[in-house]
Write a protein that holds these residues in place. Sequence first.
Motif, PDB file in Angstrom:
ATOM      1  N   GLY A 229      -0.083 -50.362  -4.124  1.00 42.84           N
ATOM      2  CA  GLY A 229       0.450 -51.530  -4.822  1.00 42.84           C
ATOM      3  C   GLY A 229       0.897 -51.245  -6.232  1.00 42.84           C
ATOM      4  O   GLY A 229       1.638 -52.031  -6.826  1.00 42.84           O
ATOM      5  N   ASP A 230       0.468 -50.111  -6.802  1.00 44.54           N
ATOM      6  CA  ASP A 230       0.883 -49.729  -8.154  1.00 44.54           C
ATOM      7  C   ASP A 230       2.097 -48.801  -8.144  1.00 44.54           C
ATOM      8  O   ASP A 230       2.488 -48.285  -9.186  1.00 44.54           O
ATOM      9  CB  ASP A 230      -0.271 -49.024  -8.881  1.00 44.54           C
ATOM     10  N   GLY A 231       2.699 -48.609  -6.988  1.00 47.52           N
ATOM     11  CA  GLY A 231       3.812 -47.660  -6.899  1.00 47.52           C
ATOM     12  C   GLY A 231       5.168 -48.292  -7.087  1.00 47.52           C
ATOM     13  O   GLY A 231       6.158 -47.812  -6.530  1.00 47.52           O
ATOM     14  N   LEU A 232       5.249 -49.380  -7.863  1.00 56.19           N
ATOM     15  CA  LEU A 232       6.504 -50.124  -8.008  1.00 56.19           C
ATOM     16  C   LEU A 232       7.162 -49.904  -9.368  1.00 56.19           C
ATOM     17  O   LEU A 232       7.999 -50.701  -9.796  1.00 56.19           O
ATOM     18  CB  LEU A 232       6.226 -51.630  -7.812  1.00 56.19           C
ATOM     19  N   LEU A 233       6.813 -48.847 -10.042  1.00 56.71           N
ATOM     20  CA  LEU A 233       7.256 -48.657 -11.421  1.00 56.71           C
ATOM     21  C   LEU A 233       8.769 -48.494 -11.547  1.00 56.71           C
ATOM     22  O   LEU A 233       9.373 -48.974 -12.513  1.00 56.71           O
ATOM     23  CB  LEU A 233       6.559 -47.436 -12.033  1.00 56.71           C
ATOM     24  N   ILE A 234       9.387 -47.822 -10.601  1.00 60.83           N
ATOM     25  CA  ILE A 234      10.839 -47.617 -10.673  1.00 60.83           C
ATOM     26  C   ILE A 234      11.554 -48.959 -10.563  1.00 60.83           C
ATOM     27  O   ILE A 234      12.499 -49.243 -11.312  1.00 60.83           O
ATOM     28  CB  ILE A 234      11.301 -46.650  -9.574  1.00 60.83           C
ATOM     29  N   GLU A 235      11.081 -49.819  -9.658  1.00 63.87           N
ATOM     30  CA  GLU A 235      11.699 -51.135  -9.485  1.00 63.87           C
ATOM     31  C   GLU A 235      11.459 -52.024 -10.706  1.00 63.87           C
ATOM     32  O   GLU A 235      12.351 -52.767 -11.137  1.00 63.87           O
ATOM     33  CB  GLU A 235      11.141 -51.798  -8.225  1.00 63.87           C
ATOM     34  N   ILE A 236      10.255 -51.954 -11.287  1.00 64.99           N
ATOM     35  CA  ILE A 236       9.963 -52.739 -12.491  1.00 64.99           C
ATOM     36  C   ILE A 236      10.858 -52.291 -13.641  1.00 64.99           C
ATOM     37  O   ILE A 236      11.408 -53.123 -14.377  1.00 64.99           O
ATOM     38  CB  ILE A 236       8.475 -52.608 -12.867  1.00 64.99           C
ATOM     39  N   LYS A 237      11.024 -50.989 -13.801  1.00 66.18           N
ATOM     40  CA  LYS A 237      11.909 -50.479 -14.858  1.00 66.18           C
ATOM     41  C   LYS A 237      13.344 -50.948 -14.634  1.00 66.18           C
ATOM     42  O   LYS A 237      14.034 -51.381 -15.573  1.00 66.18           O
ATOM     43  CB  LYS A 237      11.863 -48.946 -14.882  1.00 66.18           C
ATOM     44  N   LYS A 238      13.807 -50.890 -13.395  1.00 65.93           N
ATOM     45  CA  LYS A 238      15.168 -51.304 -13.069  1.00 65.93           C
ATOM     46  C   LYS A 238      15.385 -52.775 -13.398  1.00 65.93           C
ATOM     47  O   LYS A 238      16.383 -53.145 -14.039  1.00 65.93           O
ATOM     48  CB  LYS A 238      15.440 -51.055 -11.582  1.00 65.93           C
ATOM     49  N   LYS A 239      14.451 -53.634 -12.999  1.00 65.06           N
ATOM     50  CA  LYS A 239      14.612 -55.069 -13.228  1.00 65.06           C
ATOM     51  C   LYS A 239      14.434 -55.432 -14.699  1.00 65.06           C
ATOM     52  O   LYS A 239      15.031 -56.402 -15.188  1.00 65.06           O
ATOM     53  CB  LYS A 239      13.636 -55.845 -12.341  1.00 65.06           C
ATOM     54  N   THR A 240      13.618 -54.678 -15.419  1.00 60.04           N
ATOM     55  CA  THR A 240      13.485 -54.904 -16.859  1.00 60.04           C
ATOM     56  C   THR A 240      14.797 -54.583 -17.559  1.00 60.04           C
ATOM     57  O   THR A 240      15.243 -55.320 -18.454  1.00 60.04           O
ATOM     58  CB  THR A 240      12.340 -54.060 -17.433  1.00 60.04           C
ATOM     59  N   THR A 241      15.438 -53.501 -17.154  1.00 63.36           N
ATOM     60  CA  THR A 241      16.745 -53.147 -17.717  1.00 63.36           C
ATOM     61  C   THR A 241      17.776 -54.216 -17.381  1.00 63.36           C
ATOM     62  O   THR A 241      18.616 -54.573 -18.225  1.00 63.36           O
ATOM     63  CB  THR A 241      17.197 -51.778 -17.181  1.00 63.36           C
ATOM     64  N   GLU A 242      17.719 -54.753 -16.167  1.00 64.43           N
ATOM     65  CA  GLU A 242      18.638 -55.829 -15.782  1.00 64.43           C
ATOM     66  C   GLU A 242      18.421 -57.061 -16.658  1.00 64.43           C
ATOM     67  O   GLU A 242      19.388 -57.749 -17.018  1.00 64.43           O
ATOM     68  CB  GLU A 242      18.430 -56.190 -14.308  1.00 64.43           C
ATOM     69  N   PHE A 243      17.176 -57.358 -17.014  1.00 63.28           N
ATOM     70  CA  PHE A 243      16.888 -58.492 -17.893  1.00 63.28           C
ATOM     71  C   PHE A 243      17.556 -58.302 -19.256  1.00 63.28           C
ATOM     72  O   PHE A 243      18.197 -59.228 -19.781  1.00 63.28           O
ATOM     73  CB  PHE A 243      15.376 -58.648 -18.057  1.00 63.28           C
ATOM     74  N   TYR A 244      17.409 -57.106 -19.829  1.00 64.12           N
ATOM     75  CA  TYR A 244      18.033 -56.854 -21.121  1.00 64.12           C
ATOM     76  C   TYR A 244      19.559 -56.858 -21.009  1.00 64.12           C
ATOM     77  O   TYR A 244      20.265 -57.269 -21.946  1.00 64.12           O
ATOM     78  CB  TYR A 244      17.518 -55.540 -21.711  1.00 64.12           C
TER      79      TYR A 244
END
Length: 274
Positions: A229-244
């Motif tokens: 469940g902690d292996g989602l870091l790439i997706e979190i980074k991608k969506k954070t960049t999309e937010f900015y």
Amino acid sequence: MKKTKIPFSSIATDSEFQSKINCRVTPIGLVIEDINGNRRFYIHPNASPRVLKKARQVGHKIFEYDFAILDFLKDVYGYNVKNLNGTESLKNLKCVDIHIFWSFKDLEFLFAKKEDYVNLLLNKLERTRRIRIDNECHTSNGLIRGNSVSLPYAVQLPDNSNNGKNRWFKISIIISDISAMQGNASLKEYASNVGIAMTDKETYTALQKAIMEEMYIDNPFKFERYTKGDGLLIEIKKKTTEFYNHIAELIGIEKRDNWGMSTGKIVASILNDW
């Protein structure tokens, strides 16, 4: 060195371990996930004898190579991998972007031997609000500072510059610690802020997290689900960049693939462009 583009250019990792008072931290296992969504769970070879025994009983793989990413590349893609001896010199380089969230242990437990982590990587890492590589290289042109470090491990890949013929590539890594991209918050909050639900984070209570070795022994597959469940870091980074990038669009500036890895850098970049 020549570089090549291969699908697994970004890899995320997270480790689980047992902390003990006045004792060395004992690794249990780790999850590795790549940019394509391939995900594997491994038990660390230096886990306690009880954990290793249980892993063999239930069929969990104990990673075999000196660097767990070699096992991942072999298991997922079928690539030949190897440790390099001191006399081998490779002209080709494969750079892997390793995503972590805050913890030096997530890097340490990619290595089977603590001394390899200490000697090959630790002295090239530093932290301000996040972990990053600060690698000094002394060359004939003077001192060069870099954000990557070569490791004595290799993978055999098709070389696009040579009609797809397989060649050995030495692995080099950079670190993407995403723990400062949204400020001071937990990984669960990071995920929630960009619309990702991390339901597996509720698997264990705070008291249970203090005895994670027992949690693995009691129910290895429940433990595996929690760790994955902690292996989602790439997706979190991608969506954070999309937010900015959404903010950039609202104020009329160009979007970017990468705004930076800390809120200070990101805000400064947006304001500078504006």
